[in-house]
Design a protein around this motif. Structure first.
Motif, PDB file in Angstrom:
ATOM      1  N   ILE A  53       0.843  -1.187   0.000  1.00 26.50           N
ATOM      2  CA  ILE A  53       0.000   0.000   0.000  1.00 26.50           C
ATOM      3  C   ILE A  53       0.883   1.242   0.000  1.00 26.50           C
ATOM      4  CG2 ILE A  53      -1.943  -1.123   1.153  1.00 26.50           C
ATOM      5  CD1 ILE A  53      -0.998   0.143   3.762  1.00 26.50           C
ATOM      6  N   GLY A  54       0.280   2.409  -0.261  1.00 28.90           N
ATOM      7  CA  GLY A  54       1.018   3.670  -0.269  1.00 28.90           C
ATOM      8  C   GLY A  54       1.015   4.325   1.101  1.00 28.90           C
ATOM      9  N   VAL A  55       1.758   5.432   1.198  1.00 27.74           N
ATOM     10  CA  VAL A  55       1.870   6.121   2.480  1.00 27.74           C
ATOM     11  C   VAL A  55       0.553   6.771   2.885  1.00 27.74           C
ATOM     12  CG1 VAL A  55       4.361   6.493   2.352  1.00 27.74           C
ATOM     13  CG2 VAL A  55       2.805   8.126   1.257  1.00 27.74           C
ATOM     14  N   ARG A  56      -0.266   7.160   1.922  1.00 28.94           N
ATOM     15  CA  ARG A  56      -1.564   7.750   2.250  1.00 28.94           C
ATOM     16  C   ARG A  56      -2.508   6.693   2.830  1.00 28.94           C
ATOM     17  NH1 ARG A  56      -3.384  11.225  -2.878  1.00 28.94           N
ATOM     18  NH2 ARG A  56      -4.378  12.604  -1.370  1.00 28.94           N
ATOM     19  N   ASP A  57      -2.471   5.482   2.261  1.00 28.62           N
ATOM     20  CA  ASP A  57      -3.264   4.385   2.826  1.00 28.62           C
ATOM     21  C   ASP A  57      -2.761   4.014   4.222  1.00 28.62           C
ATOM     22  OD1 ASP A  57      -5.125   3.688   0.621  1.00 28.62           O
ATOM     23  OD2 ASP A  57      -3.261   3.293  -0.460  1.00 28.62           O
ATOM     24  N   GLU A  58      -1.451   4.106   4.401  1.00 28.32           N
ATOM     25  CA  GLU A  58      -0.880   3.810   5.722  1.00 28.32           C
ATOM     26  C   GLU A  58      -1.416   4.782   6.775  1.00 28.32           C
ATOM     27  OE1 GLU A  58       3.513   3.719   7.956  1.00 28.32           O
ATOM     28  OE2 GLU A  58       3.309   4.376   5.865  1.00 28.32           O
ATOM     29  N   ALA A  59      -1.459   6.069   6.435  1.00 28.56           N
ATOM     30  CA  ALA A  59      -1.984   7.073   7.374  1.00 28.56           C
ATOM     31  C   ALA A  59      -3.458   6.823   7.665  1.00 28.56           C
ATOM     32  CB  ALA A  59      -1.786   8.473   6.806  1.00 28.56           C
ATOM     33  N   ARG A  60      -4.198   6.388   6.672  1.00 26.87           N
ATOM     34  CA  ARG A  60      -5.618   6.118   6.882  1.00 26.87           C
ATOM     35  C   ARG A  60      -5.822   4.910   7.803  1.00 26.87           C
ATOM     36  NH1 ARG A  60      -9.462   5.704   1.775  1.00 26.87           N
ATOM     37  NH2 ARG A  60      -7.937   4.155   1.113  1.00 26.87           N
ATOM     38  N   ILE A  61      -5.005   3.875   7.661  1.00 26.88           N
ATOM     39  CA  ILE A  61      -5.144   2.679   8.506  1.00 26.88           C
ATOM     40  C   ILE A  61      -4.721   2.970   9.944  1.00 26.88           C
ATOM     41  CG2 ILE A  61      -4.243   0.348   8.899  1.00 26.88           C
ATOM     42  CD1 ILE A  61      -4.120   0.018   5.856  1.00 26.88           C
ATOM     43  N   LEU A  62      -3.573   3.651  10.121  1.00 22.17           N
ATOM     44  CA  LEU A  62      -3.051   3.893  11.467  1.00 22.17           C
ATOM     45  C   LEU A  62      -3.820   5.003  12.180  1.00 22.17           C
ATOM     46  CD1 LEU A  62       0.792   3.650  10.742  1.00 22.17           C
ATOM     47  CD2 LEU A  62      -0.739   1.885  11.661  1.00 22.17           C
ATOM     48  N   GLY A  63      -4.205   6.049  11.437  1.00 22.70           N
ATOM     49  CA  GLY A  63      -4.954   7.149  12.036  1.00 22.70           C
ATOM     50  C   GLY A  63      -4.059   8.118  12.783  1.00 22.70           C
ATOM     51  N   SER A  64      -4.489   9.379  12.799  1.00 21.50           N
ATOM     52  CA  SER A  64      -3.723  10.415  13.488  1.00 21.50           C
ATOM     53  C   SER A  64      -4.563  11.698  13.498  1.00 21.50           C
ATOM     54  CB  SER A  64      -2.380  10.649  12.786  1.00 21.50           C
ATOM     55  OG  SER A  64      -1.630  11.627  13.470  1.00 21.50           O
ATOM     56  N   LEU A  65      -3.957  12.775  13.974  1.00 21.23           N
ATOM     57  CA  LEU A  65      -4.597  14.080  13.966  1.00 21.23           C
ATOM     58  C   LEU A  65      -3.883  14.976  12.967  1.00 21.23           C
ATOM     59  CD1 LEU A  65      -5.129  14.737  17.785  1.00 21.23           C
ATOM     60  CD2 LEU A  65      -6.808  13.897  16.142  1.00 21.23           C
ATOM     61  N   GLY A  66      -4.663  15.799  12.262  1.00 20.68           N
ATOM     62  CA  GLY A  66      -4.076  16.726  11.311  1.00 20.68           C
ATOM     63  C   GLY A  66      -3.630  18.008  11.979  1.00 20.68           C
ATOM     64  N   ILE A  67      -3.068  18.925  11.185  1.00 22.92           N
ATOM     65  CA  ILE A  67      -2.587  20.193  11.736  1.00 22.92           C
ATOM     66  C   ILE A  67      -3.760  21.076  12.183  1.00 22.92           C
ATOM     67  CG2 ILE A  67      -0.465  20.169  10.394  1.00 22.92           C
ATOM     68  CD1 ILE A  67      -1.801  22.046   8.403  1.00 22.92           C
ATOM     69  N   CYS A  68      -4.960  20.721  11.757  1.00 23.12           N
ATOM     70  CA  CYS A  68      -6.144  21.473  12.186  1.00 23.12           C
ATOM     71  C   CYS A  68      -6.632  21.021  13.555  1.00 23.12           C
ATOM     72  CB  CYS A  68      -7.262  21.307  11.161  1.00 23.12           C
ATOM     73  SG  CYS A  68      -7.742  19.586  10.883  1.00 23.12           S
ATOM     74  N   GLY A  69      -6.077  19.930  14.077  1.00 28.34           N
ATOM     75  CA  GLY A  69      -6.486  19.421  15.377  1.00 28.34           C
ATOM     76  C   GLY A  69      -7.577  18.374  15.319  1.00 28.34           C
ATOM     77  N   LYS A  70      -8.076  18.068  14.109  1.00 26.84           N
ATOM     78  CA  LYS A  70      -9.120  17.058  13.965  1.00 26.84           C
ATOM     79  C   LYS A  70      -8.537  15.765  13.398  1.00 26.84           C
ATOM     80  CE  LYS A  70     -12.847  20.387  13.174  1.00 26.84           C
ATOM     81  NZ  LYS A  70     -13.944  20.800  12.275  1.00 26.84           N
ATOM     82  N   GLU A  71      -9.356  14.703  13.466  1.00 28.79           N
ATOM     83  CA  GLU A  71      -8.921  13.426  12.918  1.00 28.79           C
ATOM     84  C   GLU A  71      -8.762  13.548  11.406  1.00 28.79           C
ATOM     85  OE1 GLU A  71     -10.078   8.672  13.340  1.00 28.79           O
ATOM     86  OE2 GLU A  71     -11.505  10.230  13.914  1.00 28.79           O
ATOM     87  N   LEU A  72      -7.855  12.748  10.855  1.00 21.63           N
ATOM     88  CA  LEU A  72      -7.549  12.835   9.431  1.00 21.63           C
ATOM     89  C   LEU A  72      -8.798  12.639   8.578  1.00 21.63           C
ATOM     90  CD1 LEU A  72      -4.224  10.777   9.272  1.00 21.63           C
ATOM     91  CD2 LEU A  72      -4.495  13.252   9.435  1.00 21.63           C
ATOM     92  N   CYS A  73      -8.909  13.462   7.529  1.00 25.04           N
ATOM     93  CA  CYS A  73     -10.072  13.368   6.626  1.00 25.04           C
ATOM     94  C   CYS A  73     -10.140  12.011   5.950  1.00 25.04           C
ATOM     95  CB  CYS A  73      -9.988  14.465   5.561  1.00 25.04           C
ATOM     96  SG  CYS A  73     -10.081  16.142   6.211  1.00 25.04           S
ATOM     97  N   CYS A  74      -8.978  11.446   5.615  1.00 22.28           N
ATOM     98  CA  CYS A  74      -8.968  10.153   4.923  1.00 22.28           C
ATOM     99  C   CYS A  74      -9.515   9.046   5.812  1.00 22.28           C
ATOM    100  CB  CYS A  74      -7.556   9.814   4.459  1.00 22.28           C
ATOM    101  SG  CYS A  74      -6.327   9.780   5.792  1.00 22.28           S
ATOM    102  N   ARG A  75      -9.409   9.205   7.099  1.00 21.53           N
ATOM    103  CA  ARG A  75      -9.926   8.189   8.016  1.00 21.53           C
ATOM    104  C   ARG A  75     -11.419   8.385   8.305  1.00 21.53           C
ATOM    105  NH1 ARG A  75      -7.809   4.203  11.012  1.00 21.53           N
ATOM    106  NH2 ARG A  75      -8.816   3.661  12.984  1.00 21.53           N
ATOM    107  N   ILE A  76     -11.894   9.627   8.158  1.00 23.56           N
ATOM    108  CA  ILE A  76     -13.293   9.923   8.481  1.00 23.56           C
ATOM    109  C   ILE A  76     -14.202   9.659   7.293  1.00 23.56           C
ATOM    110  CG2 ILE A  76     -14.906  11.717   9.193  1.00 23.56           C
ATOM    111  CD1 ILE A  76     -12.584  13.039  10.661  1.00 23.56           C
ATOM    112  N   TYR A  77     -13.876  10.233   6.119  1.00 23.10           N
ATOM    113  CA  TYR A  77     -14.839  10.122   5.016  1.00 23.10           C
ATOM    114  C   TYR A  77     -14.224   9.967   3.625  1.00 23.10           C
ATOM    115  CZ  TYR A  77     -13.814  15.053   4.152  1.00 23.10           C
ATOM    116  OH  TYR A  77     -13.178  16.235   3.893  1.00 23.10           O
ATOM    117  N   ILE A  78     -12.946  10.269   3.418  1.00 24.49           N
ATOM    118  CA  ILE A  78     -12.378  10.138   2.069  1.00 24.49           C
ATOM    119  C   ILE A  78     -12.232   8.661   1.731  1.00 24.49           C
ATOM    120  CG2 ILE A  78     -10.341  10.528   0.640  1.00 24.49           C
ATOM    121  CD1 ILE A  78      -9.887  13.127   2.055  1.00 24.49           C
TER     122      ILE A  78
END
Length: 426
Positions: free
Chosen positions: A281-306
């Motif tokens: 998988i790519g690094v973007r899929d990796e971030a979606r699987i592991l999950g984290s917080l963005g610079i806005c302070g919210k959960e990553l968009c890719c994990r929520i709805y993208i």
């Protein structure tokens, strides 16, 4: 006098009226004429025949709504010489143009023709209304490991609530997923067919089995890490999962290039005695699987709805006036922020109305150079000759729009943009 092969409208009207009055009986007229008289009468008939233009029917090209409006048909008849010897409609010879019975017969004939055509069109409209788009009852399912979302067809009458688990049929067998969208009806156009069905709502036993599989997948994940280290492979193991029927064990990993892991697969297959699948998988899929917080302070968009990643380019950040600093415009995955694409189209449309940076514009009686643009609010910062920097609205300046568009398209990348090119998410 013999009847002509080509019947005129007046003759048709007379025949219709006689058929109604006499209940289908017709009277034949017999005249004693010599052959010469017949030839002369035929010549007179051809001269005195009125020109009949075929009726023009205005038909709608497309039926846009179910309400079908009656289309008026216009029958154009050029009546040059109506005072002609013709079958009498009112018992008088000849029948003149002011004959009331003749007019009534003509209106009745037109009405019958229009009613027949209207019934045919209305019938077609009703048939089109009956043929409606097929709708499907859709349930949105998200798989908890990969966080990907899919549509499945509901074939039972069970009530599904957001947060429930459901067992569904997939390309790799039975899977259990989380309901993220309640059932709703959707048309065939908005779906990609064929749809896989929802088998059942998850029972207590299904939930228990899912928790057991998660625990076993964690143990398999640790074993996979050890074996990767043993074979000294340049790959990073991200996640591990069993299929719901426990027929396959899937390892998700990231790597910079292609990896020869054939020996690793053989060893894992002997340990687990299952079919093993290693999926890169790519690094973007990796971030979606592991999950984290963005610079806005919210959960990553890719994990929520993208669900599907779109390409994000440096040009999008530049057009929005963002500072090209990798630490500020990159996300947890190390690529450009997905949210840069959200408002890009608005900026792109607004920039077409504005001059480009550095372009010379006319300000009243003088000229100035554009040093700043705020496209959404439609104002500029212009360095005016002899007056200094001024903030002006877009309607207060005039400029060459063709030149502005050329400069927008042919703008060269800055050194910062060139250095950050590797951040482009594709």
């Amino acid at each position: 006098m013999n009847k002509s092969n080509m019947m005129t409208i007046e003759e048709k009207m007379a025949i219709r009226l006689k058929e109604k009055n006499n209940k289908g009986t017709q009277k034949k007229e017999v005249t004693d004429e010599t052959p010469k008289d017949k030839v002369e009468n035929k010549k007179n008939e051809t001269k005195n025949k009125p020109e009949v233009i075929k009726k023009e029917v205005i038909k709608p090209e497309m039926i846009k709504s179910r309400k079908v409006e009656k289309v008026e048909k216009v029958e154009k008849v050029v009546e040059e010489d109506l005072a002609m010897p013709a079958p009498a409609a009112c018992g008088t010879k000849p029948c003149d143009e002011n004959c009331e019975k003749k007019k009534a017969a003509k209106e009745e004939l037109n009405r019958e023709i229009l009613d027949e055509e209207w019934e045919a069109e209305n019938k077609n409209a009703k048939d089109i209304e009956k043929v409606e788009e097929k709708q499907y009852k859709i349930l949105g399912i998200m798989f908890e490991i990969t966080r990907k979302r899919y549509y499945f067809e509901v074939v039972d009458e069970v009530d599904y609530i957001v947060g429930d688990r459901a067992v569904v049929d997939t390309a790799r067998g039975k899977e259990i997923g989380l309901v993220y969208m309640a059932p709703k009806m959707m048309t065939e156009k908005s779906l990609v067919l064929p749809l896989k069905p929802v088998i059942r709502k998850a029972t207590k036993e299904d939930n228990k089995q899912f928790e057991i599989l998660k625990a076993e997948a964690e143990k398999a994940h640790n074993i996979g890490k050890e074996k990767i280290k043993k074979h000294e492979l340049p790959m990073k193991l991200v996640a591990t999962e069993f299929t719901f029927d426990k027929s396959k064990l899937i390892f998700y990993f990231t790597a910079e290039g292609r990896i020869d892991f054939r020996n690793l697969v053989k060893e894992l297959a002997t340990i687990f005695k299952l079919r093993i699948e290693l999926r890169q998988i790519g690094v973007r899929d990796e971030a979606r699987i592991l999950g984290s917080l963005g610079i806005c302070g919210k959960e990553l968009c890719c994990r929520i709805y993208i669900n599907k990643f779109d390409s994000v380019l440096i040009k999008m950040a530049r057009d929005q006036g963002l500072v090209i600093n990798p630490s500020k415009i990159s996300g947890a995955c190390g690529r450009l922020l997905c949210c840069i694409k959200y408002e890009y189209q608005q900026y792109a449309d607004a920039l077409l109305k504005c001059p480009s940076m550095g372009q010379t514009v006319n300000v009243g009686d003088g000229k100035g150079r554009v040093v700043g643009i705020n496209p959404l609010n439609e104002y500029l910062y212009v360095d005016v000759e002899g007056k200094g920097r001024m903030r002006l609205n877009l309607d207060e300046v005039s400029f060459d729009k063709k030149e502005a568009r050329k400069q927008h398209k042919s703008k060269k990348k800055t050194p910062e943009e060139t250095a950050a090119k590797g951040l482009e998410a594709k």
